[in-house]
Design an enzyme around this catalytic site. Sequence first.
Site, PDB file in Angstrom:
ATOM      1  N   GLU A  53       0.827  -1.210   0.000  1.00 26.36           N
ATOM      2  CA  GLU A  53       0.000   0.000   0.000  1.00 26.36           C
ATOM      3  C   GLU A  53       0.860   1.258   0.000  1.00 26.36           C
ATOM      4  O   GLU A  53       0.480   2.273  -0.604  1.00 26.36           O
ATOM      5  CB  GLU A  53      -0.955  -0.008   1.201  1.00 26.36           C
ATOM      6  CG  GLU A  53      -1.955  -1.159   1.205  1.00 26.36           C
ATOM      7  CD  GLU A  53      -2.756  -1.261  -0.085  1.00 26.36           C
ATOM      8  OE1 GLU A  53      -2.965  -0.232  -0.761  1.00 26.36           O
ATOM      9  OE2 GLU A  53      -3.169  -2.383  -0.430  1.00 26.36           O
ATOM     10  N   HIS A  65       3.581   6.410  -5.294  1.00 27.36           N
ATOM     11  CA  HIS A  65       3.209   6.751  -6.672  1.00 27.36           C
ATOM     12  C   HIS A  65       2.394   8.049  -6.684  1.00 27.36           C
ATOM     13  O   HIS A  65       2.559   8.897  -7.573  1.00 27.36           O
ATOM     14  CB  HIS A  65       2.405   5.601  -7.272  1.00 27.36           C
ATOM     15  CG  HIS A  65       2.397   5.566  -8.764  1.00 27.36           C
ATOM     16  ND1 HIS A  65       1.623   4.677  -9.477  1.00 27.36           N
ATOM     17  CD2 HIS A  65       3.047   6.296  -9.700  1.00 27.36           C
ATOM     18  CE1 HIS A  65       1.813   4.856 -10.774  1.00 27.36           C
ATOM     19  NE2 HIS A  65       2.671   5.852 -10.929  1.00 27.36           N
TER      20      HIS A  65
END
Length: 699
Positions: free
Chosen positions: A477, A483
Amino acid sequence: MDNPLLVPTETGGLPAFDRIRPEHAEPAIDVVLSENRARVRQLSEEVGAGGRPPSWQRLVEPLDDLSERLSRAWGPVSHLFAVVGIPEWRAAYHACLPKVTAYQLEVSQNGALYRAYERLAASSEREALSASRQKVIRDALRDFKLSGVALADAERSRFREIAVTLSQLQSKFQENVLDSAQAWSKHVPDESRLAGMTDQGRALARSRAAAKGLDGFRLTLDFPSYDSVVRYADDRDLRAELYEAYSTRASDRGPLAGRFDNGPLIDQILALRHEQALLLGYANFAEMSLATKMARSPDEVERFLLDLNRRAHRAAEVELDELKAFARSRGGPEDFQPWDLPYYSEKLKEEKLGFSGNDLRPYFQAPRVIRGMFDLVERLYGITIETARDVAAWHADVTTYVIRDARGDRIGLFYLDPYAREDKRGGAWMDECLGRRRTSAGTQSPVAYLTCNFAPPIHESQPGLLTHEEVLTLFHEFGHGLHHLLTRVDEAAVSGIRGVEWDAVELPSQFMENWCYDRTTLRGFARHWQTGEELPDPLLAKLQASRTFQAALATLRQLEFALFDLRIHRNYEPRALPTGAAGSLAGTATDPVLSTLAEVRREISVLRPPEWNRMPSSFSHVFAGGYAAGYYSYKWAEVLSADVFAAFVETGFSAETGHRFRDTILAQGGSRRAMDLFVQFRGREPSLEPLLRQSGLLE
């Protein structure tokens, strides 16, 4: 009304979670939607056919501002619905959901705005725009079409009606899964029935009983509790009972048969998705889904999945035969069942590799694992992560962190909510709170939510202790979070995870999992919570060796889910659906969902679950999340992530490789095609070989 959800966009502030209440939700949404609609009407006139020529500043930026305004109000409501699932938040969420969905469809079906984007795309100004801005325009035109903007009036209206209904059905699906899990529990007064379970598992069950004023132990269906039984409990009947309750959640079978049955919702969801696809000119919903993905056709996806099955199937049969023989040698059953698999797998791992998962738990105290994960990414990407002070959160478990670059400038911020609670949605996920975007007021920093459901600390003197699987989940996660947070793209629609093809979005998350087997990384945080002893070399080596332990069986499990998802959407055939909750065809012998699942299992599985297993009824990724006809993305992106990690291995984990990955993949977000970014980083297109080698499946 002093409504904390009505924060002016230009302030850039964080949600006031210490002040937001359910009664704030609907009034705030009503205000924002009313003001947004007025601005959309004005904008449509300004850039319409008779108005001024559309430009980035006159078209895209104002729409981004409106999207941001809605996100500031709706985002916290959606988040609190997931992490504080009390009746008041549920009611507030469901009151707002159809309103928000209807508005979003109005914008995406606005013909004047669509034509303005077409004019902008055809204008000379487009050539002067950056590559990322050009991609924003291309993506917007695609998304307008996928929203039915080009349909005739009646069809467009029907498309909009379907979309609103789907949003409500999918939300109800997830709610049924949560309710069915919360409605079941088992009180165990006699501790002897829990023989074999870990101290952590028994302590959790004892605390759950005490919370209800009960003596003894209370078993529930949240994953930490369920896993502690099916993986470790010696009592086979108890394992079978938990397995049945878990695998029949929200269905027509099992101990709560029919109470929260998702079967009728599955029927309706599939029918409506198929109708949407036909309206847009696609043969099926799978084709429609792939319009925003790397894969070019459903048949290409199926070939990919079946090729992996061919490579893994025989190895999985060998793994299962070995496990069955081992179980028999330990006095286990002749009729080996799914509730035996995790139990005897753990025992076989202990005998074959010399350790069990429980041997690792004392070395994975949650605060140290989190800090070790931060140390890794600080080293890889040249950033620093520190606790943020005085940031309001929704629960005492939540910690907020700020990320800074090498100069000390703030890059972004994220909330980490690690532990399971009974009113919290199960699973683990990353979601965005704010996205990076540049405006006239400056650059807005990205903010993310990281949510997990680990077993909480049992008492104050002992920290939360994680399994290695939970360590993998945490790293996974956080990969999504990075990202989103490390993007350097200024355009809102393609910054961070936005605009990334769905079957590439798992690349950064699965890439992070590789470090959970890396010696240097593990050495940084794996210390015994009581003695401070480092994870011993022999145990570390066994952990690394365990990566290929039953890897083929794990591969087939993912392939089963992915192929089932693909085929129910690609092969869907319309049929008459009875009305009323009692009229569902789901669960009957003629149900195409269950018959498709049975067909896939005959083709893929080596240990088939019982006929009464109702996996689809709790398959939230597909029926309540964004993975419909896209669950294959996990395996597709795993090919990419294994190949990316191979680049680190080949370069001796050089700092240059880490910075290049940050700059090429993470920082670029959705501003370019995922394949182009991969080729820029790797120098070639992806190879399957690194994944096969990593899984021990290389022929």
